[in-house]
Design an enzyme around this catalytic site. Structure first.
Site, PDB file in Angstrom:
ATOM      1  N   CYS A   1      -4.266 -16.693   0.737  1.00  0.00           N
ATOM      2  CA  CYS A   1      -4.165 -17.359  -0.564  1.00  0.00           C
ATOM      3  C   CYS A   1      -3.095 -16.739  -1.445  1.00  0.00           C
ATOM      4  CB  CYS A   1      -5.514 -17.333  -1.253  1.00  0.00           C
ATOM      5  SG  CYS A   1      -6.711 -18.265  -0.315  1.00  0.00           S
ATOM      6  N   GLU A   2      -1.841 -16.956  -1.108  1.00  0.00           N
ATOM      7  CA  GLU A   2      -0.663 -16.475  -1.842  1.00  0.00           C
ATOM      8  C   GLU A   2       0.468 -17.407  -1.456  1.00  0.00           C
ATOM      9  OE1 GLU A   2       0.294 -13.675  -3.669  1.00  0.00           O
ATOM     10  OE2 GLU A   2      -1.669 -12.696  -3.595  1.00  0.00           O
TER      11      GLU A   2
ATOM     12  N   PRO B   1      16.367   7.536  14.493  1.00  0.00           N
ATOM     13  CA  PRO B   1      16.209   6.085  14.610  1.00  0.00           C
ATOM     14  C   PRO B   1      14.750   5.637  14.637  1.00  0.00           C
ATOM     15  CG  PRO B   1      16.738   7.025  16.743  1.00  0.00           C
ATOM     16  CD  PRO B   1      16.810   8.150  15.754  1.00  0.00           C
ATOM     17  N   GLY B   2      14.451   4.572  13.950  1.00  0.00           N
ATOM     18  CA  GLY B   2      13.127   3.950  14.025  1.00  0.00           C
ATOM     19  C   GLY B   2      13.296   2.522  14.531  1.00  0.00           C
ATOM     20  N   ARG B   3      13.782   1.676  13.631  1.00  0.00           N
ATOM     21  CA  ARG B   3      13.941   0.250  13.928  1.00  0.00           C
ATOM     22  C   ARG B   3      14.722  -0.022  15.223  1.00  0.00           C
ATOM     23  NH1 ARG B   3      13.663  -3.406   9.842  1.00  0.00           N
ATOM     24  NH2 ARG B   3      14.132  -1.736   8.375  1.00  0.00           N
TER      25      ARG B   3
ATOM     26  N   TYR C   1      10.500  -8.474   1.834  1.00  0.00           N
ATOM     27  CA  TYR C   1      11.960  -8.346   1.726  1.00  0.00           C
ATOM     28  C   TYR C   1      12.678  -9.673   1.889  1.00  0.00           C
ATOM     29  CZ  TYR C   1      10.682  -3.683   3.653  1.00  0.00           C
ATOM     30  OH  TYR C   1      10.114  -2.469   3.947  1.00  0.00           O
TER      31      TYR C   1
ATOM     32  N   GLY D   1      18.581   4.369  10.632  1.00  0.00           N
ATOM     33  CA  GLY D   1      19.031   3.210   9.874  1.00  0.00           C
ATOM     34  C   GLY D   1      19.821   2.156  10.595  1.00  0.00           C
TER      35      GLY D   1
HETATM   36  C1  LIG Z   1      12.767   5.347   7.460  1.00  0.00           C
HETATM   37  C2  LIG Z   1      13.542   6.535   7.797  1.00  0.00           C
HETATM   38  C3  LIG Z   1      14.176   6.627   9.034  1.00  0.00           C
HETATM   39  C4  LIG Z   1      14.177   5.511  10.046  1.00  0.00           C
HETATM   40  O1  LIG Z   1      14.946   4.424   9.622  1.00  0.00           O
HETATM   41  P1  LIG Z   1      15.241   3.184  10.598  1.00  0.00           P
HETATM   42  O2  LIG Z   1      15.954   2.210   9.742  1.00  0.00           O
HETATM   43  O3  LIG Z   1      13.918   2.678  11.061  1.00  0.00           O
HETATM   44  O4  LIG Z   1      16.074   3.689  11.715  1.00  0.00           O
HETATM   45  C5  LIG Z   1      14.852   7.788   9.326  1.00  0.00           C
HETATM   46  N1  LIG Z   1      14.909   8.826   8.436  1.00  0.00           N
HETATM   47  C6  LIG Z   1      14.308   8.753   7.229  1.00  0.00           C
HETATM   48  C7  LIG Z   1      14.405   9.900   6.311  1.00  0.00           C
HETATM   49  C8  LIG Z   1      13.618   7.605   6.865  1.00  0.00           C
HETATM   50  O5  LIG Z   1      13.052   7.551   5.663  1.00  0.00           O
END
Ligand SMILES: *Cc1c(COP(=O)(O)O)cnc(C)c1O
Length: 414
Positions: A343-344, A275-277, A317, A238
């Site tokens: 077309c939106e 972490p993803g983002r 978002y 997150g």
């Molecule tokens: C989406 C998600 C993540 C990754 O979140 P980021 O904001 O991309 O870091 C980690 N854990 C869970 C359970 C998620 O649903």
């Protein structure tokens, strides 16, 4: 930073994006810096030094197989939200025992597949626990599980990416904890190894992670006092990134980990972070071509070939992505909405941006599109999912082909 301007031209590491655009036959396309992915992963690796920890990259943010393989080679683990994500994680060689399956609606088939591969599984609800139990019986194997508690902490982000407040659809009802612990204890096939929470995404303060970890440490103590040997404290993912580029100081992975380090040490527990983002978000731009500009008397529009089909975050978002022309432009400075051909009226990439009036065919880059962009692309208006390239040193390499009409027509039996 891997993306930067020099003499009015945008660069990706050592290559000029304008040169790349002239070389690439498709438009729009996603362009990544492999170096930036390495740098971002290593920031987490350095942050966890001295701790027992798993860095689980959240595959849902971006599942390009070349990127997954690269992260796996750097030592990353994987965090999953579906059976197909497990399939691609195995293809990328992630170790399943260090992989975590999340989700509030996992099917028995997905759970069975995960258990057969010894993946760690988060329990999200009563029915989820029962489904995991059924799946262990099918797989004839034990399942290592974590309990997803709801920390009821407001991460102060867009409601669509807030997941750890009381009204969220994720996690167990905390006052049912005893029921969960009793059920796990009486089951021979479930092995409780940890607890999990995930607060949401685009979080900008370490205090929020600290508060969650304090709360989670109370759960660890309670659960341990009931005779469970908890090994993992999973604080989810997150961490936000700097989409706005206005000099705001966002916490680094090191600041995040240091804010909770003492709690982890005093609990003597392994950390899982997801972490993803913050690993993949700033590693990519979407390179578009300007089709034309128009005005309705009040508003100016720059119409580009990219759209909500390739990049839906602004429409979904109202997310802010920085935009820039990739080359010098002498056009008059005006305020533009950057829109696509779909077309939106929701089809926009940016609103009310100052921009030198571009010439047709010029390149326009949308920044920070590595996370939750390509993976959310669609075929709306029969647009085909765009190709992906990365810069690796001085080389430009295609890491995903453009989808084509043949791929699409294959799905019909006529
Ligand atoms: C989406 C998600 C993540 C990754 O979140 P980021 O904001 O991309 O870091 C980690 N854990 C869970 C359970 C998620 O649903």
């Amino acid at each position: 930073m891997s993306f930067y301007f020099q003499n009015g031209y945008l660069y990706c590491d050592q290559l000029k994006v304008k040169d790349i655009q002239s070389q690439v036959p498709e438009s729009p396309f996603y362009l990544y810096s492999k170096q930036q992915i390495t740098t971002n992963y290593n920031a987490y690796l350095e942050a966890i030094e001295g701790l027992n920890a798993i860095i689980g990259y959240a595959i849902k943010a971006n599942n390009n197989l070349a990127i997954l393989k690269h992260l796996q080679e750097l030592g990353s683990s994987a965090v999953l939200v579906s059976g197909n994500e497990l399939c691609i994680a195995l293809k990328a060689n992630f170790k399943p025992e260090k992989t975590i399956l999340n989700g509030n609606g996992k099917t028995i088939a997905e759970l069975t597949y995960a258990i057969q591969n010894q993946v760690l599984i988060n329990i999200d609800s009563e029915f989820d626990l029962q489904h995991i139990q059924q799946a262990t019986e099918k797989a004839k194997k034990q399942a290592n599980v974590l309990l997803r508690v709801n920390p009821d902490i407001d991460p102060q982000v867009h409601p669509y990416v807030s997941t750890g407040i009381k009204d969220s659809k994720f996690g167990i009802q905390n006052n049912k904890l005893d029921w969960f612990l009793d059920s796990i204890k009486s089951s021979t096939f479930l092995n409780l190894v940890g607890i999990h929470c995930h607060l949401g995404s685009t979080i900008e303060q370490t205090q929020i992670f600290y508060d969650a970890t304090v709360l989670m440490s109370k759960f660890v103590e309670i659960i341990r006092s009931r005779g469970f040997e908890l090994k993992y404290l999973n604080i989810g993912g997150g961490l936000g990134i700097d989409y706005h580029k206005q000099g705001k100081n966002l916490p680094t992975p090191l600041e995040l980990i240091n804010s909770i380090r003492q709690i982890l040490e005093s609990l003597d527990i392994s950390l899982i972070i997801e972490p993803g983002r913050s690993i993949i978000g700033n590693t990519s731009i979407l390179v578009n071509r300007v089709i034309g500009t128009k005005s309705n008397g009040k508003k100016n529009f720059a119409v580009v070939d990219g759209s909500m089909a390739e990049l839906i975050r602004p429409s979904l978002y109202n997310a802010y992505h920085h935009i820039d022309l990739i080359e010098p432009c002498r056009g008059q400075l005006k305020t533009f909405d950057i829109v696509g051909p779909v077309c939106e009226s929701a089809d926009f990439l940016a609103k009310d941006r100052p921009l030198a009036s571009p010439i047709e065919g010029m390149g326009l880059a949308v920044w920070d599109v590595g996370a939750y962009c390509q993976v959310m692309s669609s075929n709306y208006n029969l647009k085909m999912r765009p190709p992906e390239y990365w810069v690796d040193g001085k080389q430009l390499i295609q890491i995903r082909k453009k989808e084509c009409m043949e791929d699409y027509l294959k799905l019909f039996n006529i």
